[in-house]
Write an enzyme that holds these catalytic residues in place. Structure first.
Site, PDB file in Angstrom:
ATOM      1  N   TYR A 135       0.829  -1.213   0.000  1.00  0.00           N
ATOM      2  CA  TYR A 135       0.000   0.000   0.000  1.00  0.00           C
ATOM      3  C   TYR A 135       0.866   1.266   0.000  1.00  0.00           C
ATOM      4  CZ  TYR A 135      -4.003  -2.947   1.217  1.00  0.00           C
ATOM      5  OH  TYR A 135      -4.981  -3.900   1.218  1.00  0.00           O
ATOM      6  N   LYS A 190       3.413 -15.293   2.362  1.00  0.00           N
ATOM      7  CA  LYS A 190       3.404 -16.008   1.082  1.00  0.00           C
ATOM      8  C   LYS A 190       4.860 -16.246   0.724  1.00  0.00           C
ATOM      9  CE  LYS A 190       1.095 -17.530  -2.532  1.00  0.00           C
ATOM     10  NZ  LYS A 190       0.274 -18.731  -2.479  1.00  0.00           N
ATOM     11  N   ASP A 222      -2.994 -18.145   1.395  1.00  0.00           N
ATOM     12  CA  ASP A 222      -4.130 -18.819   0.750  1.00  0.00           C
ATOM     13  C   ASP A 222      -4.691 -19.903   1.655  1.00  0.00           C
ATOM     14  OD1 ASP A 222      -1.613 -19.869   0.330  1.00  0.00           O
ATOM     15  OD2 ASP A 222      -2.010 -20.633  -1.673  1.00  0.00           O
ATOM     16  N   ASP A 246      -5.544  -6.880   5.686  1.00  0.00           N
ATOM     17  CA  ASP A 246      -6.743  -6.167   5.260  1.00  0.00           C
ATOM     18  C   ASP A 246      -7.835  -7.172   4.896  1.00  0.00           C
ATOM     19  OD1 ASP A 246      -8.430  -4.201   4.402  1.00  0.00           O
ATOM     20  OD2 ASP A 246      -7.217  -3.536   2.710  1.00  0.00           O
ATOM     21  N   ASP A 250     -11.155  -8.749   7.565  1.00  0.00           N
ATOM     22  CA  ASP A 250     -12.568  -8.647   7.191  1.00  0.00           C
ATOM     23  C   ASP A 250     -13.216 -10.026   7.118  1.00  0.00           C
ATOM     24  OD1 ASP A 250     -12.468  -5.918   7.042  1.00  0.00           O
ATOM     25  OD2 ASP A 250     -13.372  -5.791   5.043  1.00  0.00           O
TER      26      ASP A 250
END
Ligand code: NAD
Length: 355
Positions: A135, A190, A222, A246, A250
């Site tokens: 980001y 990852k 994943d 992020d 959620d």
């Protein structure tokens, strides 16, 4: 202890009032000062994060934040939009650690889209790094490609990066949080594909050695996304970077099915923090007295635990919330058959009574 109270927009003032009432009922001597932020800041002082508000936030030991935003500000320049207030506070106060618990109260298992036996009693904590990652990494932009599959065409690009000290400080937050819980940390990355993740994993493993009482495991993002819906109760603390956090926070929030119940904290290196519900300003129900204040009340409990060193008072609030749910009190967003349907005010009153 000084608390900056920033109610913001929409349902913010309604839900923050209930949390302030709860704080006032604890018998502590908190100094609380209120200031406008978001759209309210723009209306009062022409900026979503007015100078006085920022000064108050800097001086305080902790910040209780409602929510910001309203569609009526959509036409404003980006830097004047209400949401800039929260980004500004994170930046100016160096809030780099976002803590989001996902708790599924036994009384609310029906609100989840998953089977009750998978979520009943769920209590996990997602620790997300907030200041780094793809980001904020540079360079980023849109340019004409000089290589790759389609040279000469436009391409978008971002840079994923984490420095060792950034990973170290979020690792300490996660391990210390785990020490106050079930003493298990799962670091999500990852590392099979990304160099950034490779470094992340190395640093997590090194810092983990400083916390021999905490068990550390690693999981690819994943797989973590799958495990969160398959067997979420297997997790205790999940620590991850900004991008993965992020998405996973959620996903974890939705396991509980009720956005009106979820608190959050954003901390700096000294555990000073900003505490807010995970939901937004809900302009669709603002001013109607129907918003659920429990996420904000539970955010105040997190504030007591993480910034003000009052874990016993945090326990009292959390137990009071559990009690009102057991007594059947529900706002519209969490209503169940045969419940006592109440508004914001009545829910706040019920928590005060339970306290
Ligand atoms: P939202 O979270 O405000 O609302 C989504 C839905 O959930 C709405 O139907 C709303 O009525 C409901 N809801 C939310 N909180 C509730 C509560 N406490 N009790 C009962 N119902 C509740 O998200 P949105 O509608 O996408 O965004 C509205 C505004 O909030 C936008 O301007 C957005 O930018 C802003 N926002 C602010 C924050 C923040 O302040 N940190 C976070 C997210 C969104």
């Amino acid at each position: 202890m000084k608390i900056a109270v920033l109610p913001g927009d929409g349902i913010g003032p309604e839900i923050v009032t209930e949390a302030v009432n709860v704080l006032n009922a604890l018998g502590e001597s908190f100094e609380m000062e209120t200031a406008p932020v978001g759209g309210a800041g723009y209306e009062a002082k022409g900026h979503p994060l007015p100078e006085d508000t920022l000064k108050l936030a800097k001086e305080a030991d902790a910040i209780l934040f409602g929510a910001v935003g309203d569609w009526k500000y959509d036409a404003l320049a980006r830097e004047l939009r209400p949401e800039q207030a929260i980004l500004g506070l994170r930046k100016h106060l160096s809030l780099f650690a976002n803590l989001r618990p996902a708790i599924c109260y036994p009384e609310l298992t029906e609100a989840s889209s998953l089977k009750p036996e998978i979520v009943a009693g769920l209590n996990i904590l997602i620790v997300r790094e907030l200041n780094g990652d793809i980001y904020f990494g540079s360079p980023k932009g849109i340019r004409t490609a000089t290589d790759g599959l389609f040279p000469g065409t436009r391409e978008g690009f971002d840079t994923m990066r984490y420095s060792e000290p950034e990973v170290e400080r979020i690792a300490h937050v996660a391990f210390q949080a785990a020490q106050k819980r079930d003493k298990r940390v799962c670091s999500v990355d990852k590392a099979n594909v990304l160099e950034t993740s490779q470094l992340w994993k190395e640093v997590m493993t090194r810092i983990g050695k400083e916390y021999p009482d905490v068990e550390l495991s690693h999981m690819y993002v994943d797989n973590a996304a799958m495990q969160l819906v398959k067997a979420p109760k297997a997790f205790d603390v999940v620590v991850t970077g900004n991008l993965f956090g992020d998405i996973l926070s959620d996903e974890a929030a939705m396991l509980t099915g009720s956005i009106g119940m979820l608190p959050s904290a954003s901390l700096d290196k000294n555990n000073k923090g900003l505490y807010e519900p995970s939901h937004g300003s809900a302009p669709d129900i603002a001013g109607k007295g129907v918003a659920n204040p429990l996420a904000t009340i539970l955010s105040a409990a997190m504030m007591l635990r993480y910034s003000l060193g009052k874990a016993d008072q945090a326990d009292r609030i959390e137990q009071a919330v559990q009690k009102v749910l057991a007594q059947g009190y529900r706002t519209g967003d969490i209503k169940t058959e045969g419940c006592k349907l109440v508004g914001t005010r009545e829910m706040g009153e019920a928590v005060l009574k339970a306290l």
